[in-house]
Design a protein around this motif. Structure first.
Motif, PDB file in Angstrom:
ATOM      1  N   PRO A  35      52.474 -53.346 -21.656  1.00  0.00           N
ATOM      2  CA  PRO A  35      53.650 -52.862 -20.917  1.00  0.00           C
ATOM      3  C   PRO A  35      53.466 -51.422 -20.451  1.00  0.00           C
ATOM      4  O   PRO A  35      52.622 -50.697 -20.975  1.00  0.00           O
ATOM      5  N   ASP A  36      54.252 -51.025 -19.484  1.00  0.00           N
ATOM      6  CA  ASP A  36      54.235 -49.630 -19.039  1.00  0.00           C
ATOM      7  C   ASP A  36      54.675 -48.730 -20.177  1.00  0.00           C
ATOM      8  O   ASP A  36      55.490 -49.109 -21.011  1.00  0.00           O
ATOM      9  N   ARG A  37      54.179 -47.517 -20.189  1.00  0.00           N
ATOM     10  CA  ARG A  37      54.511 -46.560 -21.252  1.00  0.00           C
ATOM     11  C   ARG A  37      55.956 -46.099 -21.206  1.00  0.00           C
ATOM     12  O   ARG A  37      56.425 -45.466 -22.131  1.00  0.00           O
ATOM     13  N   THR A  38      56.654 -46.423 -20.119  1.00  0.00           N
ATOM     14  CA  THR A  38      58.039 -45.964 -19.987  1.00  0.00           C
ATOM     15  C   THR A  38      59.065 -47.028 -20.373  1.00  0.00           C
ATOM     16  O   THR A  38      60.260 -46.793 -20.219  1.00  0.00           O
ATOM     17  N   VAL A  39      58.619 -48.180 -20.890  1.00  0.00           N
ATOM     18  CA  VAL A  39      59.595 -49.141 -21.406  1.00  0.00           C
ATOM     19  C   VAL A  39      60.221 -48.522 -22.656  1.00  0.00           C
ATOM     20  O   VAL A  39      59.650 -47.631 -23.280  1.00  0.00           O
ATOM     21  N   LEU A  40      61.396 -48.995 -23.025  1.00  0.00           N
ATOM     22  CA  LEU A  40      62.145 -48.370 -24.115  1.00  0.00           C
ATOM     23  C   LEU A  40      61.319 -48.217 -25.394  1.00  0.00           C
ATOM     24  O   LEU A  40      61.270 -47.125 -25.968  1.00  0.00           O
ATOM     25  N   LEU A  41      60.671 -49.280 -25.833  1.00  0.00           N
ATOM     26  CA  LEU A  41      59.892 -49.205 -27.064  1.00  0.00           C
ATOM     27  C   LEU A  41      58.747 -48.199 -26.943  1.00  0.00           C
ATOM     28  O   LEU A  41      58.440 -47.468 -27.890  1.00  0.00           O
ATOM     29  N   GLY A  99      44.445 -51.997 -26.853  1.00  0.00           N
ATOM     30  CA  GLY A  99      45.587 -52.725 -26.300  1.00  0.00           C
ATOM     31  C   GLY A  99      45.972 -52.281 -24.906  1.00  0.00           C
ATOM     32  O   GLY A  99      46.466 -53.073 -24.099  1.00  0.00           O
ATOM     33  N   ASP A 100      45.733 -51.029 -24.606  1.00  0.00           N
ATOM     34  CA  ASP A 100      46.084 -50.492 -23.299  1.00  0.00           C
ATOM     35  C   ASP A 100      45.311 -51.168 -22.165  1.00  0.00           C
ATOM     36  O   ASP A 100      45.773 -51.175 -21.028  1.00  0.00           O
ATOM     37  N   LYS A 101      44.178 -51.739 -22.467  1.00  0.00           N
ATOM     38  CA  LYS A 101      43.347 -52.361 -21.429  1.00  0.00           C
ATOM     39  C   LYS A 101      43.765 -53.800 -21.118  1.00  0.00           C
ATOM     40  O   LYS A 101      43.273 -54.393 -20.175  1.00  0.00           O
ATOM     41  N   LEU A 102      44.660 -54.344 -21.913  1.00  0.00           N
ATOM     42  CA  LEU A 102      45.109 -55.719 -21.694  1.00  0.00           C
ATOM     43  C   LEU A 102      46.026 -55.799 -20.472  1.00  0.00           C
ATOM     44  O   LEU A 102      46.851 -54.914 -20.248  1.00  0.00           O
ATOM     45  N   LYS A 103      45.891 -56.875 -19.729  1.00  0.00           N
ATOM     46  CA  LYS A 103      46.758 -57.087 -18.559  1.00  0.00           C
ATOM     47  C   LYS A 103      48.226 -57.163 -18.966  1.00  0.00           C
ATOM     48  O   LYS A 103      49.103 -56.801 -18.199  1.00  0.00           O
ATOM     49  N   SER A 104      48.485 -57.631 -20.184  1.00  0.00           N
ATOM     50  CA  SER A 104      49.865 -57.785 -20.654  1.00  0.00           C
ATOM     51  C   SER A 104      50.454 -56.497 -21.242  1.00  0.00           C
ATOM     52  O   SER A 104      51.602 -56.492 -21.680  1.00  0.00           O
ATOM     53  N   ALA A 133      55.532 -38.740 -19.480  1.00  0.00           N
ATOM     54  CA  ALA A 133      55.246 -40.181 -19.570  1.00  0.00           C
ATOM     55  C   ALA A 133      55.367 -40.828 -18.191  1.00  0.00           C
ATOM     56  O   ALA A 133      54.554 -41.675 -17.815  1.00  0.00           O
ATOM     57  N   TYR A 134      56.367 -40.412 -17.437  1.00  0.00           N
ATOM     58  CA  TYR A 134      56.550 -40.956 -16.089  1.00  0.00           C
ATOM     59  C   TYR A 134      55.467 -40.452 -15.139  1.00  0.00           C
ATOM     60  O   TYR A 134      54.951 -41.212 -14.313  1.00  0.00           O
ATOM     61  N   LEU A 135      55.102 -39.189 -15.268  1.00  0.00           N
ATOM     62  CA  LEU A 135      54.049 -38.641 -14.402  1.00  0.00           C
ATOM     63  C   LEU A 135      52.687 -39.242 -14.711  1.00  0.00           C
ATOM     64  O   LEU A 135      51.929 -39.579 -13.801  1.00  0.00           O
ATOM     65  N   ARG A 153      49.285 -41.494 -24.508  1.00  0.00           N
ATOM     66  CA  ARG A 153      48.900 -42.375 -25.611  1.00  0.00           C
ATOM     67  C   ARG A 153      49.791 -42.037 -26.790  1.00  0.00           C
ATOM     68  O   ARG A 153      49.653 -40.983 -27.402  1.00  0.00           O
ATOM     69  N   SER A 154      50.691 -42.937 -27.113  1.00  0.00           N
ATOM     70  CA  SER A 154      51.707 -42.643 -28.123  1.00  0.00           C
ATOM     71  C   SER A 154      51.140 -42.425 -29.522  1.00  0.00           C
ATOM     72  O   SER A 154      51.682 -41.647 -30.300  1.00  0.00           O
ATOM     73  N   MET A 155      50.073 -43.080 -29.880  1.00  0.00           N
ATOM     74  CA  MET A 155      49.548 -42.983 -31.239  1.00  0.00           C
ATOM     75  C   MET A 155      48.457 -41.930 -31.413  1.00  0.00           C
ATOM     76  O   MET A 155      48.098 -41.585 -32.529  1.00  0.00           O
ATOM     77  N   THR A 156      47.931 -41.401 -30.324  1.00  0.00           N
ATOM     78  CA  THR A 156      46.846 -40.426 -30.414  1.00  0.00           C
ATOM     79  C   THR A 156      47.239 -39.155 -31.162  1.00  0.00           C
ATOM     80  O   THR A 156      46.440 -38.658 -31.961  1.00  0.00           O
ATOM     81  N   PRO A 157      48.432 -38.608 -30.969  1.00  0.00           N
ATOM     82  CA  PRO A 157      48.779 -37.406 -31.746  1.00  0.00           C
ATOM     83  C   PRO A 157      48.715 -37.638 -33.257  1.00  0.00           C
ATOM     84  O   PRO A 157      48.145 -36.823 -33.987  1.00  0.00           O
ATOM     85  N   MET A 158      49.271 -38.740 -33.710  1.00  0.00           N
ATOM     86  CA  MET A 158      49.257 -39.028 -35.139  1.00  0.00           C
ATOM     87  C   MET A 158      47.839 -39.308 -35.634  1.00  0.00           C
ATOM     88  O   MET A 158      47.461 -38.883 -36.723  1.00  0.00           O
ATOM     89  N   ALA A 159      47.047 -40.006 -34.822  1.00  0.00           N
ATOM     90  CA  ALA A 159      45.678 -40.319 -35.222  1.00  0.00           C
ATOM     91  C   ALA A 159      44.817 -39.061 -35.300  1.00  0.00           C
ATOM     92  O   ALA A 159      44.003 -38.923 -36.223  1.00  0.00           O
TER      93      ALA A 159
END
Length: 154
Positions: free
Chosen positions: A70-76, A63-68, A113-115, A19-25
């Motif tokens: 993206p995978d966590r390993t996309v560039l953004l 947002g993570d629960k949405l079908k749309s 992230a890949y694992l 979860r990319s934002m959890t550390p900051m939160a």
């Protein structure tokens, strides 16, 4: 200084992998509660950034629960993880070792992230996207909160 002083940085990097934002939160939450991070953290001392980090952390969980989603390993996604892990890893590192903490957090984030993506995909085939996401959320948020709680002080 032993490597143990940098363990929170590595652990928060692992949290960012899922979860990319959890550390900051979690750090923003600790700062709002009056806790201090061992490393210098100028960014999250500003109220707008604290509230923004909290908002982004909560939004990501939904947002993570949405079908749309993206995978966590996309560039953004990887860029967000690296930024979040670096800032959080520096904040949780001992004073004067912020760069080491950032580097360790980022080094943990990228391969994990890949694992974690592989694990999540396996879980999704067994129990579906929403249920697997909720379980992952609980584990990741708990790990982030525990890591930050053990690293900060009054």
């Amino acid at each position: 200084m032993t490597i143990r002083g940098l363990l929170p940085s590595a652990l928060i990097g692992a949290v960012a992998s899922a979860r990319s934002m959890t550390p900051m939160a979690t750090i923003a939450t600790a700062r709002l509660a009056g806790r201090l991070t061992p490393g210098r953290l100028v960014l999250l001392d500003h109220p707008v950034f604290k509230l923004g980090a909290l908002f982004m952390g909560v939004a990501e969980l939904f947002g993570d629960k949405l079908k749309s989603a993206p995978d966590r390993t996309v560039l953004l996604g990887l860029v967000a993880r690296v930024a979040s892990a670096g800032i959080a890893g520096a904040a949780l590192a001992p004073r004067g070792r912020e760069r080491d903490g950032a580097a360790i957090a980022v080094a943990a984030t990228i391969p994990l992230a890949y694992l974690t993506l592989d694990g999540r995909k396996r879980a999704m085939t067994r129990m579906g996207q929403t249920r697997s996401g909720l379980i992952e959320d609980a584990l990741v948020v708990a790990a982030g909160a525990l890591t930050v709680a053990l690293a900060v002080r009054r």
